[in-house]
Design a protein around this motif. Structure first.
Motif, PDB file in Angstrom:
ATOM      1  N   PHE A   1     -87.220  96.401 -99.941  1.00  0.00           N
ATOM      2  CA  PHE A   1     -86.965  97.830-100.118  1.00  0.00           C
ATOM      3  C   PHE A   1     -86.460  98.506 -98.860  1.00  0.00           C
ATOM      4  CE2 PHE A   1     -91.478  97.197 -99.475  1.00  0.00           C
ATOM      5  CZ  PHE A   1     -91.786  98.081 -98.461  1.00  0.00           C
ATOM      6  N   HIS A   2     -86.847  98.033 -97.675  1.00  0.00           N
ATOM      7  CA  HIS A   2     -86.304  98.637 -96.449  1.00  0.00           C
ATOM      8  C   HIS A   2     -84.796  98.377 -96.337  1.00  0.00           C
ATOM      9  CE1 HIS A   2     -90.596  98.535 -94.957  1.00  0.00           C
ATOM     10  NE2 HIS A   2     -90.228  99.784 -94.769  1.00  0.00           N
TER      11      HIS A   2
ATOM     12  N   PRO B   1     -77.351  96.036 -94.037  1.00  0.00           N
ATOM     13  CA  PRO B   1     -78.613  95.299 -94.004  1.00  0.00           C
ATOM     14  C   PRO B   1     -78.413  93.878 -94.521  1.00  0.00           C
ATOM     15  CG  PRO B   1     -78.537  96.654 -95.969  1.00  0.00           C
ATOM     16  CD  PRO B   1     -77.258  96.904 -95.202  1.00  0.00           C
ATOM     17  N   ASP B   2     -79.478  93.122 -94.501  1.00  0.00           N
ATOM     18  CA  ASP B   2     -79.440  91.732 -94.960  1.00  0.00           C
ATOM     19  C   ASP B   2     -79.492  91.678 -96.480  1.00  0.00           C
ATOM     20  OD1 ASP B   2     -79.040  89.884 -93.092  1.00  0.00           O
ATOM     21  OD2 ASP B   2     -81.124  89.324 -92.792  1.00  0.00           O
ATOM     22  N   LEU B   3     -78.453  92.169 -97.124  1.00  0.00           N
ATOM     23  CA  LEU B   3     -78.403  92.210 -98.585  1.00  0.00           C
ATOM     24  C   LEU B   3     -77.072  91.683 -99.081  1.00  0.00           C
ATOM     25  CD1 LEU B   3     -79.769  95.764 -99.523  1.00  0.00           C
ATOM     26  CD2 LEU B   3     -80.915  93.582 -99.868  1.00  0.00           C
ATOM     27  N   GLY B   4     -77.117  91.208-100.302  1.00  0.00           N
ATOM     28  CA  GLY B   4     -75.908  90.809-100.987  1.00  0.00           C
ATOM     29  C   GLY B   4     -75.977  91.313-102.409  1.00  0.00           C
ATOM     30  N   ALA B   5     -74.934  91.055-103.153  1.00  0.00           N
ATOM     31  CA  ALA B   5     -74.907  91.472-104.553  1.00  0.00           C
ATOM     32  C   ALA B   5     -74.270  90.374-105.382  1.00  0.00           C
ATOM     33  CB  ALA B   5     -74.124  92.771-104.716  1.00  0.00           C
ATOM     34  N   LEU B   6     -74.759  90.247-106.592  1.00  0.00           N
ATOM     35  CA  LEU B   6     -74.179  89.350-107.570  1.00  0.00           C
ATOM     36  C   LEU B   6     -73.817  90.203-108.774  1.00  0.00           C
ATOM     37  CD1 LEU B   6     -73.502  86.534-108.710  1.00  0.00           C
ATOM     38  CD2 LEU B   6     -75.875  86.408-109.510  1.00  0.00           C
ATOM     39  N   VAL B   7     -72.529  90.321-109.036  1.00  0.00           N
ATOM     40  CA  VAL B   7     -72.044  91.074-110.185  1.00  0.00           C
ATOM     41  C   VAL B   7     -71.766  90.050-111.275  1.00  0.00           C
ATOM     42  CG1 VAL B   7     -70.296  92.672-111.043  1.00  0.00           C
ATOM     43  CG2 VAL B   7     -71.020  92.780-108.651  1.00  0.00           C
ATOM     44  N   VAL B   8     -72.420  90.240-112.428  1.00  0.00           N
ATOM     45  CA  VAL B   8     -72.366  89.257-113.501  1.00  0.00           C
ATOM     46  C   VAL B   8     -71.720  89.870-114.736  1.00  0.00           C
ATOM     47  CG1 VAL B   8     -73.753  87.756-114.989  1.00  0.00           C
ATOM     48  CG2 VAL B   8     -74.482  88.194-112.642  1.00  0.00           C
TER      49      VAL B   8
END
Length: 158
Positions: free
Chosen positions: A81-82, A20-27
């Motif tokens: 949420f989708h 999906p159109d998501l990313g992640a930022l791991v801090v």
């Protein structure tokens, strides 16, 4: 060891799975304070709005001892949420199709070797090579431990 670990790591699930159109930022926890003060006002960035006195809004990160964790402070507006639900199915489908990251690594190593062999064998009508392949050693292709899925190829000049 900690000196060599990154403070922030970004990844795109879209680039991994195609959706999906998501990313992640791991801090890294010790570096999270850098992200806590915002220089903008937008949806989800405030806890309270009022028109009674001069302090007409209170940011989520207003207090030094904020009651919110860093991830809550960084979530602005309505969560997608989708897309979050779709991520679970993308992970499951990826595991079903490819098994493990090591099998993907072996597959991309095989593809890289196939590309290397194909490009290295291309010649013009006069017998000169079509491509010049830049690499440190020729024996790393096909071995996922030595060569990743990326190689640099430049078209040879005639």
């Amino acid at each position: 060891m900690q000196e060599t670990q990154p403070d922030f790591t970004v990844l795109s699930f879209y680039k991994i799975f195609g959706l999906p159109d998501l990313g992640a930022l791991v801090v890294r926890k010790q570096s999270g304070h850098i992200l806590q003060w915002r220089k903008y006002f937008g949806g989800g960035t405030v806890d309270l709005l009022t028109c009674v006195d001069e302090s007409w809004h209170m940011r989520k990160d207003y207090a030094k001892e904020s009651q919110y964790s860093l991830h809550v402070q960084l979530e602005d507006g309505t969560l997608p949420f989708h897309s979050i639900i779709a991520l679970e199915f993308a992970l499951q489908t990826h595991a079903t199709l490819y098994g493990s990251m090591s099998s993907i690594s072996r597959h991309t190593a095989m593809l890289t070797k196939r590309m290397f062999d194909g490009l290295a064998s291309l010649v013009h009508y006069n017998g000169r090579r079509v491509c010049r392949i830049y690499n440190d050693t020729m024996d790393g292709y096909g071995d996922a431990r030595k060569q990743g899925a990326v190689c640099r190829v430049q078209r040879a000049t005639r």
